[in-house]
Design a protein around this motif. Structure first.
Motif, PDB file in Angstrom:
ATOM      1  N   UNK A  55       0.150  15.659  41.210  1.00 59.52           N
ATOM      2  CA  UNK A  55      -1.297  15.859  41.080  1.00 59.52           C
ATOM      3  C   UNK A  55      -2.012  15.414  42.354  1.00 59.52           C
ATOM      4  N   UNK A  56      -1.669  14.202  42.804  1.00 55.23           N
ATOM      5  CA  UNK A  56      -2.315  13.666  44.012  1.00 55.23           C
ATOM      6  C   UNK A  56      -1.601  14.119  45.281  1.00 55.23           C
ATOM      7  N   UNK A  57      -0.386  14.653  45.150  1.00 55.32           N
ATOM      8  CA  UNK A  57       0.458  15.025  46.286  1.00 55.32           C
ATOM      9  C   UNK A  57       0.667  13.831  47.219  1.00 55.32           C
ATOM     10  N   UNK A  58       1.007  12.702  46.609  1.00 52.66           N
ATOM     11  CA  UNK A  58       1.271  11.474  47.351  1.00 52.66           C
ATOM     12  C   UNK A  58       2.569  10.863  46.849  1.00 52.66           C
ATOM     13  N   UNK A  59       3.312  10.266  47.789  1.00 47.25           N
ATOM     14  CA  UNK A  59       4.520   9.549  47.407  1.00 47.25           C
ATOM     15  C   UNK A  59       4.144   8.218  46.767  1.00 47.25           C
ATOM     16  N   UNK A  60       4.968   7.777  45.809  1.00 44.89           N
ATOM     17  CA  UNK A  60       4.745   6.456  45.219  1.00 44.89           C
ATOM     18  C   UNK A  60       6.093   5.819  44.881  1.00 44.89           C
ATOM     19  N   UNK A  63      12.865 -10.517  47.398  1.00 45.34           N
ATOM     20  CA  UNK A  63      12.211  -9.419  46.676  1.00 45.34           C
ATOM     21  C   UNK A  63      11.534  -8.501  47.691  1.00 45.34           C
ATOM     22  N   UNK A  64      11.896  -7.234  47.649  1.00 37.46           N
ATOM     23  CA  UNK A  64      11.336  -6.282  48.595  1.00 37.46           C
ATOM     24  C   UNK A  64      10.055  -5.683  48.055  1.00 37.46           C
ATOM     25  N   UNK A  65       9.101  -5.555  48.932  1.00 37.89           N
ATOM     26  CA  UNK A  65       7.871  -4.881  48.561  1.00 37.89           C
ATOM     27  C   UNK A  65       7.740  -3.645  49.438  1.00 37.89           C
ATOM     28  N   UNK A  66       7.627  -2.501  48.804  1.00 36.79           N
ATOM     29  CA  UNK A  66       7.468  -1.246  49.533  1.00 36.79           C
ATOM     30  C   UNK A  66       6.017  -0.809  49.380  1.00 36.79           C
ATOM     31  N   UNK A  67       5.398  -0.556  50.500  1.00 32.09           N
ATOM     32  CA  UNK A  67       4.013  -0.110  50.474  1.00 32.09           C
ATOM     33  C   UNK A  67       3.920   1.289  51.061  1.00 32.09           C
ATOM     34  N   UNK A  68       3.265   2.176  50.330  1.00 32.51           N
ATOM     35  CA  UNK A  68       3.027   3.533  50.828  1.00 32.51           C
ATOM     36  C   UNK A  68       1.519   3.735  50.910  1.00 32.51           C
ATOM     37  N   UNK A  69       1.047   4.021  52.104  1.00 33.06           N
ATOM     38  CA  UNK A  69      -0.393   4.163  52.322  1.00 33.06           C
ATOM     39  C   UNK A  69      -0.854   5.556  51.876  1.00 33.06           C
ATOM     40  N   UNK A  70      -1.633   5.628  50.807  1.00 35.32           N
ATOM     41  CA  UNK A  70      -2.066   6.942  50.318  1.00 35.32           C
ATOM     42  C   UNK A  70      -3.061   7.630  51.255  1.00 35.32           C
ATOM     43  N   UNK A  71      -3.643   6.839  52.137  1.00 37.05           N
ATOM     44  CA  UNK A  71      -4.603   7.429  53.075  1.00 37.05           C
ATOM     45  C   UNK A  71      -3.909   8.296  54.115  1.00 37.05           C
ATOM     46  N   UNK A  72      -2.689   7.927  54.463  1.00 32.01           N
ATOM     47  CA  UNK A  72      -1.990   8.667  55.527  1.00 32.01           C
ATOM     48  C   UNK A  72      -0.852   9.537  55.004  1.00 32.01           C
ATOM     49  N   UNK A  73      -0.378   9.288  53.791  1.00 27.71           N
ATOM     50  CA  UNK A  73       0.704  10.101  53.221  1.00 27.71           C
ATOM     51  C   UNK A  73       0.223  11.542  53.039  1.00 27.71           C
ATOM     52  N   UNK A  74       1.023  12.470  53.557  1.00 26.43           N
ATOM     53  CA  UNK A  74       0.676  13.894  53.448  1.00 26.43           C
ATOM     54  C   UNK A  74       1.402  14.583  52.308  1.00 26.43           C
ATOM     55  N   UNK A  75       2.285  13.839  51.630  1.00 21.23           N
ATOM     56  CA  UNK A  75       3.039  14.440  50.535  1.00 21.23           C
ATOM     57  C   UNK A  75       4.151  15.359  50.998  1.00 21.23           C
ATOM     58  N   UNK A  76       4.645  15.138  52.211  1.00 24.62           N
ATOM     59  CA  UNK A  76       5.680  16.028  52.766  1.00 24.62           C
ATOM     60  C   UNK A  76       7.005  15.915  52.021  1.00 24.62           C
ATOM     61  N   UNK A  77       7.260  14.768  51.388  1.00 20.65           N
ATOM     62  CA  UNK A  77       8.467  14.604  50.580  1.00 20.65           C
ATOM     63  C   UNK A  77       9.697  14.157  51.342  1.00 20.65           C
ATOM     64  N   UNK A  78       9.577  13.913  52.636  1.00 21.13           N
ATOM     65  CA  UNK A  78      10.756  13.506  53.406  1.00 21.13           C
ATOM     66  C   UNK A  78      11.338  12.187  52.917  1.00 21.13           C
ATOM     67  N   UNK A  79      10.477  11.274  52.508  1.00 18.79           N
ATOM     68  CA  UNK A  79      10.971   9.969  52.056  1.00 18.79           C
ATOM     69  C   UNK A  79      11.791  10.102  50.772  1.00 18.79           C
ATOM     70  N   UNK A  80      11.451  11.091  49.955  1.00 19.07           N
ATOM     71  CA  UNK A  80      12.242  11.312  48.739  1.00 19.07           C
ATOM     72  C   UNK A  80      13.656  11.753  49.098  1.00 19.07           C
ATOM     73  N   UNK A  81      13.750  12.574  50.134  1.00 19.23           N
ATOM     74  CA  UNK A  81      15.062  13.048  50.578  1.00 19.23           C
ATOM     75  C   UNK A  81      15.837  11.930  51.267  1.00 19.23           C
ATOM     76  N   UNK A  82      15.127  11.038  51.932  1.00 16.93           N
ATOM     77  CA  UNK A  82      15.781   9.956  52.673  1.00 16.93           C
ATOM     78  C   UNK A  82      16.378   8.912  51.749  1.00 16.93           C
TER      79      UNK A  82
END
Ligand code: SF4
Ligand code: SF4
Length: 80
Positions: free
Chosen positions: A31-36, A1-20
């Motif tokens: 609203x928060x401009x954070x990836x989840x 089981x994979x666990x993906x963690x995205x740190x909201x403290x450092x995420x800038x909301x650039x959206x690159x991970x969505x494209x990847x």
């Protein structure tokens, strides 16, 4: 089981991970401009999101025996 963690403290909301992500696991909270992680069960453990995040905000942890990334290494008994 994979666990993906995205740190909201450092995420800038650039959206690159969505494209990847080839299977739309990650979405951006406008609203928060954070990836989840929206659809974690669909993750293929390809590591593209982790590799591409410029802020190193994403980390994956998983059961190696169930990972595509490591399956070839396991098959041939290789160590990385
Ligand atoms: S690539 Fe990294 S910084 Fe950019 S939205 Fe995704 S998690 Fe946030
Ligand atoms: S590891 Fe690959 S499939 Fe999983 S969330 Fe990241 S980019 Fe998407």
């Amino acid at each position: 089981m994979t666990k993906i963690t995205i740190d909201p403290q450092t995420c800038t909301g650039c959206g690159l991970c969505l494209l990847s992500c080839p299977v739309d696991v990650i979405r951006l909270d406008p609203v928060r401009n954070k990836a989840f992680v929206a659809y974690g069960n669909d993750c293929h453990v390809c590591y593209l999101c982790e590799d591409d995040c410029p802020e190193k905000s994403i980390s994956l942890s998983h059961d190696i025996s169930n990972s595509r990334r490591f399956s070839t290494y396991d098959q041939f008994g290789l160590k990385i």
